[in-house]
Design an enzyme around this catalytic site. Sequence first.
Site, mmCIF file in Angstrom:
data_model
loop_
_atom_site.group_PDB
_atom_site.id
_atom_site.type_symbol
_atom_site.label_atom_id
_atom_site.label_comp_id
_atom_site.label_asym_id
_atom_site.label_seq_id
_atom_site.Cartn_x
_atom_site.Cartn_y
_atom_site.Cartn_z
ATOM 1 N N SER A 1 111.853 2.954 33.952
ATOM 2 C CA SER A 1 112.596 1.772 34.369
ATOM 3 C C SER A 1 113.805 2.084 35.223
ATOM 4 O O SER A 1 114.431 1.177 35.746
ATOM 5 C CB SER A 1 113.017 0.972 33.138
ATOM 6 N N HIS B 1 119.825 2.794 30.808
ATOM 7 C CA HIS B 1 119.914 1.753 31.829
ATOM 8 C C HIS B 1 121.328 1.677 32.393
ATOM 9 O O HIS B 1 122.241 2.318 31.898
ATOM 10 C CB HIS B 1 119.515 0.397 31.247
ATOM 11 N N ASP C 1 118.436 -6.820 30.765
ATOM 12 C CA ASP C 1 117.822 -6.411 29.499
ATOM 13 C C ASP C 1 117.844 -7.465 28.404
ATOM 14 O O ASP C 1 117.481 -7.164 27.271
ATOM 15 C CB ASP C 1 118.521 -5.153 28.963
#
Lengths: 176, 181
Positions: A44, A83, A118
Amino acid sequence: MNLRQQLGSGLSMAMVLASAFAFWKLFSIVTMSNSPIVVVLSGSMEPAFQRGDVLFLWNREEYVGVGDVVVYKLQEKDIPIVHRVVREHRVVEKDKKTKKKVQKQLLLTKGDNNERDDLPLYAYGQQYLERKRDILGRVFGYVPLVGYVTILITENVYFKYALMALLGLSALVQDE
Amino acid sequence: MFSLFQRAQTVSNYVLTLVMTMAAIISVSWLIQLHFSEHGSIPAHISVNKAVNTMKYSRNFGGRPNSGKENVRLAFDVTTDLSSLFNWNTKQVFVYLVGEYPGKKDEVSKVVFWDKIIPTKEDSILELTDVRSKYSVWDYYPNLHNKTATLKLEYNIQPHVGPLIWGTADAFTQLQFPEIL
């Protein structure tokens, strides 16, 4: 091969494991993070980070910044996620237990390669991550691919068995 | 004394040391080169053409069925030249438009409206007109209108090997979030 030699090799094996553990804990203390080195498991954050890349974390700052790449762990899920922080809110709120005003940093994250943030990943009703509770550390450095071995071991059963068989075989056939 | 296990261990130790030393040498020489290529003074210009504020009740936009949140979207121009950030060890540059606005006492927020992954030096000169913000932005509290944000262009350089570097381009603009449409 006598008992003395066997005990000796057992001892040196234990030494290797103990020193690896000691180094890990030392890194933990220096970086103040529970897991100072992590291996990327998902795509990701591509093309920045690929599966198998090794990331070094730092967790000594009181706040992380927008644009920082962080590793976080959700309370009910056991997998750490890498992330980027896309939103931060520093808010002052009363603590429920101590009734004192405390400053909290609330964060929203997103994978560079994902379409949206998210929010769907978080627990139901959870709007933000909390700096102190959820963040394992901020990524400060990066070495590509060398962590792929751990992915092979955890995800590929044949590789795991082959590695164990090799170790067992070497223990059997070694002649000293 | 030379079992298969010991040999494997020696080899893997050697490889690990070699990789770590290489990584250290690469990152240090990359940092020195970046320092001399004037990274840290990136010319840029930002201007906001339009800002729209709408009330959203969806969980995907921070709201709840009975309590909405104000969501702001923008249309803006941005020009910048990030080519000095690229050299042999630069894998990509991640550039993002952030707005920072104060809240009540001691409170502050910083939000990203737009971002872009720049993989090569050829793509590093941006001349974008009337781009729409990628993200609909809401606050921790319900309201955003009349708050004044400072918009800046920030970047993150990601290397093939080594440390990550952050910086801010030489441009900013002020924006007062509008009333709800």
